[in-house]
Design an enzyme around this catalytic site. Structure first.
Site, PDB file in Angstrom:
ATOM      1  N   ARG A 119       0.787  -1.128   0.255  1.00 22.02           N
ATOM      2  CA  ARG A 119      -0.075  -0.233  -0.077  1.00 22.02           C
ATOM      3  C   ARG A 119       0.680   1.445  -0.207  1.00 22.02           C
ATOM      4  O   ARG A 119       0.500   2.341  -0.582  1.00 22.02           O
ATOM      5  CB  ARG A 119      -1.107  -0.041   1.256  1.00 22.02           C
ATOM      6  CG  ARG A 119      -2.064  -0.970   0.999  1.00 22.02           C
ATOM      7  CD  ARG A 119      -2.808  -0.966   2.200  1.00 22.02           C
ATOM      8  NE  ARG A 119      -4.174  -1.735   1.780  1.00 22.02           N
ATOM      9  CZ  ARG A 119      -4.948  -2.305   2.851  1.00 22.02           C
ATOM     10  NH1 ARG A 119      -4.761  -2.525   4.018  1.00 22.02           N
ATOM     11  NH2 ARG A 119      -5.962  -3.019   2.279  1.00 22.02           N
ATOM     12  N   LYS A 154     -15.437 -15.837   6.606  1.00 18.59           N
ATOM     13  CA  LYS A 154     -16.743 -16.203   6.916  1.00 18.59           C
ATOM     14  C   LYS A 154     -17.653 -15.709   5.686  1.00 18.59           C
ATOM     15  O   LYS A 154     -17.457 -14.896   4.723  1.00 18.59           O
ATOM     16  CB  LYS A 154     -17.184 -14.821   7.836  1.00 18.59           C
ATOM     17  CG  LYS A 154     -16.526 -14.876   9.386  1.00 18.59           C
ATOM     18  CD  LYS A 154     -16.887 -13.797  10.260  1.00 18.59           C
ATOM     19  CE  LYS A 154     -16.426 -14.284  11.483  1.00 18.59           C
ATOM     20  NZ  LYS A 154     -16.578 -12.833  12.383  1.00 18.59           N
ATOM     21  N   GLY A 201      -6.404  -6.650   0.416  1.00 19.91           N
ATOM     22  CA  GLY A 201      -6.620  -7.483   1.626  1.00 19.91           C
ATOM     23  C   GLY A 201      -5.459  -8.312   1.570  1.00 19.91           C
ATOM     24  O   GLY A 201      -4.450  -8.583   1.161  1.00 19.91           O
ATOM     25  N   GLY A 221     -12.366  -4.696   1.164  1.00 19.67           N
ATOM     26  CA  GLY A 221     -13.832  -4.195   1.093  1.00 19.67           C
ATOM     27  C   GLY A 221     -14.282  -3.345   0.320  1.00 19.67           C
ATOM     28  O   GLY A 221     -15.438  -3.540  -0.369  1.00 19.67           O
TER      29      GLY A 221
END
Length: 405
Positions: A40, A207, A360, A384
């Site tokens: 990043r 998840k 991510g 996200g």
């Protein structure tokens, strides 16, 4: 209205003018607070270098981790300031606070081409406040650091959040999209609107609940959705398999059944698993098919037959979007699934497919496993944010750039 670009700001002239930049420096750190993946920081350089070369007085905002509105030394941006200094080839000062006395003193002392990094904006609880008046107050304080300045949004990883340094500041200053944000919007926007077929999506992560909206949205567009990571065990349980002590979201089993009923022709699941006797990098390891799980063990990766199956799907794809590792890639014993799928994506890309790594942990795994970064068409910085953009959601940090002020 079209979003104004960084080049528009620079063409108008920024020499000796303040420019407030929102970057995404939420980088991973080891226990000694060393940065383990500078991706990043590297991605922020085109915008920062352009502003420095144009003679701007650059003030950078960013966050690290989740200090939850408190000053916690372990979340200081000090390692980032040091790394950014090395990458930019010039000293980047770190303010001792966010909008306090030290930040003002250092901002006032900036010369043309200088760069100042403010301390972690999430040290201030107003950054993430749900109360508009609290965010407004904090935004006014940030804007006061850059009199007569402009705002450049270049932290793609946070544009899906209506937070002070992303959203409210943009409402108060002439605003522009930085090089990184502009590239992310262009690449991900084209995948969202008009992907070349066949279109394969690879989803990992822990998840089902985190990816439910993505699965539902992309199942309408994609030809295949490959499932790995922790979320695959909930799907396997929904199919009736015994996954022993593997991670399962029990409250998502029925939802997973419904997804399989509706999109079973598109969803691709593992056929074998890699098991561990404990969650540890030195755990004992076994590979079995789905019918023979070792009692009391947990799965930490997809198996070699699964990788072959996934690679066959990916070999035919013309567009590939990948978000989430296939297993606990940080443990070398359980990194083969992620490596194998990544190598299959690289092979497809070399064969003409357009591939996007959705930020991510996926982006981190590419660098951690020493894979070819140029083997992917685009590596996003925003996990996200990239998922929400592909879902077709409006991102507050992008929408605000479309407004006049």
């Amino acid at each position: 209205m079209a979003v104004k670009q960084l080049k528009d700001l620079i063409e108008a002239g920024v020499e000796d003018r303040y420019v407030l930049v929102r970057s995404d420096f939420n980088v991973p750190l080891d226990d000694d607070r060393n940065i383990t993946d500078k991706g990043r920081i590297t991605a922020s350089l085109p915008t920062l270098k352009a502003l420095v070369d144009a003679g701007a007085k650059v003030v950078v905002m960013a966050h690290l981790g989740r200090p939850k509105g408190e000053v916690k030394p372990e979340f200081s941006l000090k390692p980032v300031a040091e790394a950014l200094s090395d990458e930019l080839g010039q000293f980047v000062a770190l303010a001792g606070d966010v909008t306090g006395e030290d930040a003002h003193e250092r901002a006032n002392g900036l010369n043309a081409g200088d760069v100042l990094l403010l301390e972690n904006v999430r040290y201030d609880p107003r950054e993430t406040s749900k109360k508009e008046e609290e965010r407004a107050e904090f935004a006014d304080e940030l804007v006061a650091l850059v009199p007569g300045g402009a705002f450049v949004s270049d932290g793609f990883g946070v544009v899906h959040r209506a937070q002070t340094s992303v959203y409210d500041v943009a409402k108060r200053l002439p605003h522009y999209a930085g090089e990184l944000v502009n590239k992310e919007i262009s690449v991900l926007g084209s995948v969202a609107k008009d992907p070349k077929k066949p279109y394969a999506v690879v989803l990992g992560g822990s998840k089902v609940s985190d990816k439910l909206g993505v699965i539902e949205a992309l199942a309408k567009k994609a030809d295949k959705i490959i499932i790995g990571g922790g979320m695959c065990y909930t799907f396997l349980k929904a199919q009736g398999y015994n996954v022993e002590k593997s991670m399962v979201e029990d409250d998502m089993v029925e939802t997973s059944k419904k997804l399989l009923e509706e999109y079973g022709d598109k969803i691709v699941l593992p056929v074998d698993l890699v098991w561990a006797d404990k969650f540890d990098k030195d755990a004992d390891k076994k590979v079995t098919d789905l019918d023979n799980p070792p009692a009391g063990w947990l799965s930490l990766d997809v198996g070699p037959e699964t990788v072959k199956k996934y690679a066959e799907v990916l070999a035919d794809a013309k567009t590939i979007f990948w978000n989430g590792p296939m297993g606990v890639f940080e443990f070398e014993k359980f990194s083969d699934g992620t490596r194998g799928v990544a190598e299959a994506i690289i092979a497809a890309t070399d064969n003409g497919a357009f591939s996007v790594v959705g930020g991510g942990d996926s982006a981190a795994s590419v660098r951690t496993l020493g894979l070819r970064e140029d083997g992917f068409s685009h590596i996003s910085t925003g996990g996200g944010a990239s998922l929400e953009l592909l879902e077709g959601k409006d991102l507050p940090g992008i929408k605000v750039l479309e407004e006049e002020n």
